[in-house]
Design an enzyme around this catalytic site. Sequence first.
Site, short mmCIF file in Angstrom:
data_model
loop_
_atom_site.label_atom_id
_atom_site.label_comp_id
_atom_site.label_asym_id
_atom_site.label_seq_id
_atom_site.Cartn_x
_atom_site.Cartn_y
_atom_site.Cartn_z
N HIS A 284 -82.33 29.76 -108.89
CA HIS A 284 -81.13 29.50 -107.91
C HIS A 284 -79.81 28.80 -108.50
O HIS A 284 -78.98 28.43 -107.79
CB HIS A 284 -81.74 29.11 -106.74
CG HIS A 284 -80.71 29.33 -105.53
ND1 HIS A 284 -80.63 28.51 -104.52
CD2 HIS A 284 -80.26 30.62 -104.87
CE1 HIS A 284 -79.94 28.88 -103.67
NE2 HIS A 284 -79.97 30.19 -103.90
N LYS A 286 -76.60 27.29 -110.12
CA LYS A 286 -75.46 27.70 -110.24
C LYS A 286 -74.41 26.51 -111.39
O LYS A 286 -74.08 25.76 -110.48
CB LYS A 286 -74.78 27.89 -108.82
CG LYS A 286 -75.54 29.06 -108.16
CD LYS A 286 -75.23 28.91 -106.61
CE LYS A 286 -75.91 29.96 -106.00
NZ LYS A 286 -77.28 29.67 -105.77
N HIS A 532 -71.36 28.70 -97.25
CA HIS A 532 -72.46 28.94 -98.24
C HIS A 532 -72.59 27.60 -99.00
O HIS A 532 -73.72 27.69 -99.78
CB HIS A 532 -71.98 30.21 -99.24
CG HIS A 532 -73.24 30.46 -100.03
ND1 HIS A 532 -73.49 30.19 -101.37
CD2 HIS A 532 -74.38 31.16 -99.87
CE1 HIS A 532 -74.44 30.74 -101.96
NE2 HIS A 532 -75.01 31.33 -100.88
#
Length: 667
Positions: A284, A286, A532
């Site tokens: 996950h 980034k 988000h």
Amino acid sequence: MDSDEDLARAIALSLQDQANKPKAQPEVHVIDDSSDDDEITILDEDPQFSRDLKRAMKQSKAEAETSASTSRNATSPAPPAPQAPGAPSGFISERAKMEQERLARLKRLRGDSVTDTTSADQGDQIPVMKRQRVSPSRAYAGNNRAAHSVSAFASSSSSGVDEAGGKGGGKEKGKEKERDVPTIDRTFWDGELRPTANRHAEPRADGRATFRLSEVIGHKSNIEFAILSSFSTSISWIYEFFDPHTPVIFVAQPDSSGNAALKNVLPNWLMTTPFLRNGYGCQHMKFMLLFYKDGRLRVVISTANLIDYDWRDIENAVWLQDVPRRPSPIPHDPKAKDDFPSIMQNVLRSVNVRPALANMLANDHPNLPLQTIADLRTHWDFSKVKVKLVPSIAGKHEGWPAVVQSGHPRLMKAVRDMGLRTGKGKAAKELVVECQGSSIGTYTTQWLNEFHHSARGESAEDWLDAPRSRRTKLPFPPVKIIFPSLKRVRATALGERGGGTMFCKRAQWEGKNFPRGSFYESESRGGRTLMHTKMIIGTFRSNPLVSVGAGTSKSAPQKKQLEDSETEPEDDDVDPDIQIVNEPIGWAYVGSHNFTPSAWGTLSGSSFNPSLNNINYELGIVMPLYNDEDIDRVSCFKHPPKKYGSDDVPWMQDESLILREIAAASS
């Protein structure tokens, strides 16, 4: 067949596939985003929007090998053709000519320079004039606020112009010159935290400067090498931001087997995937490491996936900092484990970058600026990086040396290193944490108190020594869970159709001991858009008994016991190790971690033999906050957040009639 011919063929096949494909219908698309049984749906009635999101959703499935193929990503515009000599296709040359003409039209309309990254981050389906709304003057509106100790985190960037004009009476002049420099041309030696640009909140209601992906990456011709990481990815879309000859290592979600693997996905692009036990969990993280031809390194930590939707239709956040190359390397220090580059090196090893780097060096790219992962610390000077790096490494970690390198124990170590421990006993400060995310976990009082204990900067030794029966009966700690209500989702620009990246289940919400009273509204400071962004704001509730100097009270024996209440005293004296400098009022986290046990980990074992279980790979940063202005500059949500009303419920996408109707129509 050389690499240019391979690339031209891939582009031509992608365009041909797109041309032959029938018109897309509105569909329901699902992402498994967090391993907390959270299925994420994105919908739109507009066919192009739906195609974009369909591509994005396909990328997020565990089938990483499918997501890596541009020839099967026909739902997005094809990458622009490389301007390579001797390209075999006349069609490719025609595409290049059309692109030049388009840029010329843009230049006439805008009246300023147009670079090769002008429109890639918004996608060709967005009207040109909409992409021009953020002018240079607006982009730096946030920089007019008073510069201060969070300069490394929010709207206080620097450039070569700033350094030249930053002395004496020339300081203001230097700032004026800096504001005239387009963001894409600036360097950020002191770091910068900004929200991403969003077409539904442009300009932003709070006036803050934003980042577009083209501005984060910079001019493609200046990049020598890149390492990228994302959970959901559109290879064909992100490819547009790089020169086709630039070597790129891409860290992606593994396939359903969970095995580590390497795969060539495009000429000069190598995809690597880390190991996940039994294929369960998410890669996950980034982040980006961008190595430029001038020698500098740009470190980027983001909450956004590398898909156009995340950079266009929903709000995210990006922290970045430029790091200079050392004049000469320093010796390798095997004892260095806790500074920023050492932790980043451990992250790269954990997500399988080492074999990918060796593969590139051994084959087509022997002269990469990064020859070994250890070069990151020895060849680049991270002395100006003040944030703390907090990763979660998927797997089971046993023993304190391993446990404190991952998850919420790593957060504890970062808070402690910043001198922000709350202390113990009657004089301890109370920490209130506000956790904004896009996915809700399964919360128990035990896990919330476990996380809060680390967020206070207090060692888990005391926590683990308390009987489990006592830990399971503790009241909920002062934690606010920031998540959009059904009412909020309906009030945003996209309405329920835009709620596909937010997830909470009815079974969670109605659970017997679920902390419903801890839910607060998620409302963007930028406008009518969902977020988000994963962010935690931790602030102290002042206690007049707290001492602000080291050694101002005698040390008392530390009890290895947890009281019935997290806020009751554990001992009567202040921990003499607490040192508070410049009176911070708390700290902030930004990164990929949702507020879930899968992201932050779960502790077990004893204080002598602890064990931490992390399901996901995650990465974020932590920085101190010194006053309320810092909170305003950093917080993505309106602060203080509003508590849910008696008739409020969280957004639950699987109960949306609009989403169900679209799903039925597309089945």
